[in-house]
Design a protein around this motif. Structure first.
Motif, PDB file in Angstrom:
ATOM      1  N   SER A  14     -15.381   0.276  -8.979  1.00 29.10           N
ATOM      2  CA  SER A  14     -15.926   1.357  -9.811  1.00 29.10           C
ATOM      3  C   SER A  14     -17.214   0.892 -10.474  1.00 29.10           C
ATOM      4  CB  SER A  14     -14.926   1.820 -10.871  1.00 29.10           C
ATOM      5  OG  SER A  14     -14.993   1.021 -12.038  1.00 29.10           O
ATOM      6  N   ALA A  15     -18.054   1.862 -10.828  1.00 32.96           N
ATOM      7  CA  ALA A  15     -19.420   1.578 -11.275  1.00 32.96           C
ATOM      8  C   ALA A  15     -19.467   0.661 -12.485  1.00 32.96           C
ATOM      9  CB  ALA A  15     -20.148   2.895 -11.568  1.00 32.96           C
ATOM     10  N   TYR A  16     -18.784   1.038 -13.579  1.00 30.35           N
ATOM     11  CA  TYR A  16     -18.921   0.251 -14.804  1.00 30.35           C
ATOM     12  C   TYR A  16     -18.398  -1.169 -14.618  1.00 30.35           C
ATOM     13  CZ  TYR A  16     -19.262  -1.138 -19.627  1.00 30.35           C
ATOM     14  OH  TYR A  16     -19.619  -1.829 -20.771  1.00 30.35           O
ATOM     15  N   GLN A  17     -17.435  -1.335 -13.721  1.00 33.27           N
ATOM     16  CA  GLN A  17     -16.814  -2.643 -13.552  1.00 33.27           C
ATOM     17  C   GLN A  17     -17.667  -3.627 -12.756  1.00 33.27           C
ATOM     18  OE1 GLN A  17     -12.866  -0.576 -12.454  1.00 33.27           O
ATOM     19  NE2 GLN A  17     -12.216  -2.530 -13.304  1.00 33.27           N
ATOM     20  N   ILE A  18     -18.666  -3.127 -12.004  1.00 33.32           N
ATOM     21  CA  ILE A  18     -19.431  -4.047 -11.160  1.00 33.32           C
ATOM     22  C   ILE A  18     -20.948  -3.928 -11.304  1.00 33.32           C
ATOM     23  CG2 ILE A  18     -17.602  -4.192  -9.429  1.00 33.32           C
ATOM     24  CD1 ILE A  18     -19.374  -2.405  -7.602  1.00 33.32           C
ATOM     25  N   GLU A  19     -21.480  -2.760 -11.656  1.00 31.47           N
ATOM     26  CA  GLU A  19     -22.915  -2.546 -11.502  1.00 31.47           C
ATOM     27  C   GLU A  19     -23.775  -3.363 -12.454  1.00 31.47           C
ATOM     28  OE1 GLU A  19     -22.967   2.055  -9.788  1.00 31.47           O
ATOM     29  OE2 GLU A  19     -23.907   1.578 -11.715  1.00 31.47           O
ATOM     30  N   GLY A  20     -23.410  -3.459 -13.726  1.00 30.42           N
ATOM     31  CA  GLY A  20     -24.298  -4.065 -14.702  1.00 30.42           C
ATOM     32  C   GLY A  20     -25.543  -3.211 -14.875  1.00 30.42           C
ATOM     33  N   ALA A  21     -26.702  -3.853 -15.121  1.00 31.62           N
ATOM     34  CA  ALA A  21     -27.978  -3.128 -15.262  1.00 31.62           C
ATOM     35  C   ALA A  21     -27.791  -1.912 -16.170  1.00 31.62           C
ATOM     36  CB  ALA A  21     -28.500  -2.699 -13.890  1.00 31.62           C
ATOM     37  N   PHE A  22     -27.193  -2.157 -17.328  1.00 24.74           N
ATOM     38  CA  PHE A  22     -26.670  -1.066 -18.148  1.00 24.74           C
ATOM     39  C   PHE A  22     -27.745  -0.106 -18.635  1.00 24.74           C
ATOM     40  CE2 PHE A  22     -28.202  -3.809 -21.412  1.00 24.74           C
ATOM     41  CZ  PHE A  22     -28.349  -3.060 -22.561  1.00 24.74           C
ATOM     42  N   ASP A  23     -29.002  -0.567 -18.752  1.00 23.66           N
ATOM     43  CA  ASP A  23     -30.045   0.325 -19.248  1.00 23.66           C
ATOM     44  C   ASP A  23     -31.256   0.376 -18.312  1.00 23.66           C
ATOM     45  OD1 ASP A  23     -31.008  -2.206 -19.678  1.00 23.66           O
ATOM     46  OD2 ASP A  23     -31.574  -1.876 -21.770  1.00 23.66           O
ATOM     47  N   VAL A  24     -31.077  -0.038 -17.068  1.00 21.45           N
ATOM     48  CA  VAL A  24     -32.169  -0.026 -16.094  1.00 21.45           C
ATOM     49  C   VAL A  24     -32.451   1.404 -15.647  1.00 21.45           C
ATOM     50  CG1 VAL A  24     -32.847  -0.737 -13.752  1.00 21.45           C
ATOM     51  CG2 VAL A  24     -31.751  -2.376 -15.307  1.00 21.45           C
ATOM     52  N   GLY A  25     -33.724   1.727 -15.479  1.00 20.33           N
ATOM     53  CA  GLY A  25     -34.090   3.031 -14.944  1.00 20.33           C
ATOM     54  C   GLY A  25     -33.853   4.186 -15.892  1.00 20.33           C
ATOM     55  N   GLY A  26     -33.758   3.895 -17.175  1.00 22.39           N
ATOM     56  CA  GLY A  26     -33.537   4.959 -18.144  1.00 22.39           C
ATOM     57  C   GLY A  26     -32.107   5.419 -18.253  1.00 22.39           C
TER      58      GLY A  26
END
Length: 449
Positions: A14-26
């Motif tokens: 799932s996205a929150y569990q792996i993606e990181g980059a929490f504020d990238v791209g706005g």
């Protein structure tokens, strides 16, 4: 093991569990960004701001997924990222397709935009319509390449952990007053199905968590408590979809919508699906509360006093390192129970199954030995095989998870992955279970599957 031709072996994340980059791209914050920033909410004060940095490492991660030979990769789309930075999912989908892997995105996996939570979150009926709007945006963007969609993930967990209790975001602590959250998520599912169909989305399904609930004894009070818990945690979230109504009048009266409006909602919620996803981890045992008895620590979350049911430990010879009972036969049991309860049950895909074991770091030869995970997955795949032999149509099985990741309020201690992720360097190492799964899939294809 024998599975039908075309059986869909997969992996899930799932996205929150792996993606990181929490504020990238706005990207705007979700309720999990807010929740994890609060002291004491997550083990060791950890969060998903970096997670395993899948956002930047997706190409490498797709290689690990594809090399295992899986047919499907189930991932979730971050609602706030999809609106601000949709190009990431273009790149991910294109990479999966180029590697011969079918993308199976989930629209909602608990990461509600914080601005919608500020307006009431899932207690606000309007949130269901906002999810439908978001579904329309995503299907217009990806629908030319993505042909399999999941609307919602484990609505029961979002309702119980996040709104009835305070263990997950957004930590409302409403008890049974959280039932409207269930209805609004179900409505969101129905509206999302409508939006996806309008976008010629292909196959559409949902991922619901299901598990057997056992009474702790033959005492009629325990049987009543178990039946109540079973209805609240299982059938409240599947009956409206598969039967067009709630399981009993108590729940129907508690969802906050009534009369003709409720009837119209239920008709929308019960729109036909192409497949039905089942997430399974462990069964539950319930008794009527005994005065003065301490029930803390039985489940991942503690059920507060004052409710008419209390959990007791499930009898099991073995447990995962997360403390979850290992009872493979319970997976067969719940699949058969779903078949029996719902005569029109669509083809089932086990959209999550897996186990956390605190695997050691790679040894000097670079090997991560996880024999208990292999035994766990072997036993649960055999349980699926037994359900198929009993007449349940099961079309696929997705391992949770492809990678070690952020396990919500439990932080990073719990490792569910087929691929080990070093917490300091984020280096990926395929575990023995990854190779076992690869060989199982190859044998299935060799035998004509």
């Amino acid at each position: 093991m024998r599975f039908p031709p075309g059986f869909r072996f997969g992996m899930a994340t799932s996205a929150y569990q792996i993606e990181g980059a929490f504020d990238v791209g706005g990207k705007a914050p979700s309720i999990w960004d807010t929740f994890t920033a609060l002291p004491g909410t997550v083990r060791h004060g950890e969060d998903g701001r970096v997670a395993i940095d899948h956002y930047h490492r997706y190409a490498e991660d797709v290689e690990h997924i594809a090399a295992a030979g899986v047919r499907d990769y189930r991932f979730s789309i971050s609602w706030t990222r999809a609106l601000a930075d949709p190009g990431f999912y273009d790149r991910l989908v294109d990479a999966l397709l180029a590697a011969g892997v079918r993308p199976v995105p989930t629209l909602y996996h608990w990461d509600l935009p914080q601005d919608l939570e500020d307006q009431g979150g899932w207690l606000n009926r309007d949130t269901a319509y906002r999810l439908a709007d978001y579904a329309g945006v995503v299907v217009r963007r990806l629908g030319d390449r993505v042909r399999d969609w999941i609307t919602m993930n484990e609505m029961n967990v979002q309702t119980l952990y996040g709104y009835a209790l305070t263990d997950h975001a957004p930590a409302r602590g409403l008890g049974l007053e959280a039932l409207p959250v269930a209805h609004h998520q179900l409505l969101a599912h129905g509206l999302a199905v409508q939006a996806l169909r309008a976008g010629d989305a292909g196959a559409v399904g949902i991922a619901n968590q299901h598990f057997p609930v056992y009474p702790a004894s033959d005492d009629p009070a325990d049987a009543f408590a178990a039946e109540l818990f079973r209805g609240l945690t299982n059938w409240t979230f599947s009956d409206p979809i598969l039967l067009g109504d709630y399981p009993d009048e108590m729940i129907r009266a508690g969802v906050g919508t009534s009369g003709a409006q409720l009837d119209r909602d239920l008709e929308l919620i019960a729109a036909p699906l192409d497949f039905y996803g089942v997430n399974f981890y462990e069964p539950t045992a319930i008794e009527a509360p005994r005065a003065g008895k301490d029930y803390s620590g039985v489940l991942e979350v503690d059920i507060p006093e004052g409710l008419p049911f209390s959990p007791v430990p499930v009898k099991s010879d073995e447990r995962t390192d997360f403390g979850w009972a290992i009872v493979p036969g319970a997976l067969t049991e719940i699949l058969v129970a779903l078949r029996d309860r719902y005569p029109g049950l669509p083809p089932v895909i086990v959209t999550e199954n897996g186990a956390s074991f605190h695997d050691a770091a790679p040894d000097p030869s670079g090997r991560v030995r996880d024999p208990r995970r292999i035994a766990y997955l072997d036993a649960h795949l055999r349980a699926v095989e037994a359900a198929i032999d009993s007449g349940v149509r099961v079309d696929g099985f997705y391992v949770w998870s492809a990678f070690d990741n952020f396990e919500w309020a439990a932080g990073y201690d719990e490792r569910f992955g087929l691929v080990h992720v070093d917490r300091e360097t984020l280096a990926r190492t395929r575990k023995d279970s990854w190779y076992w799964y690869r060989d199982l899939i190859a044998a299935h294809h060799t035998s004509g599957g």
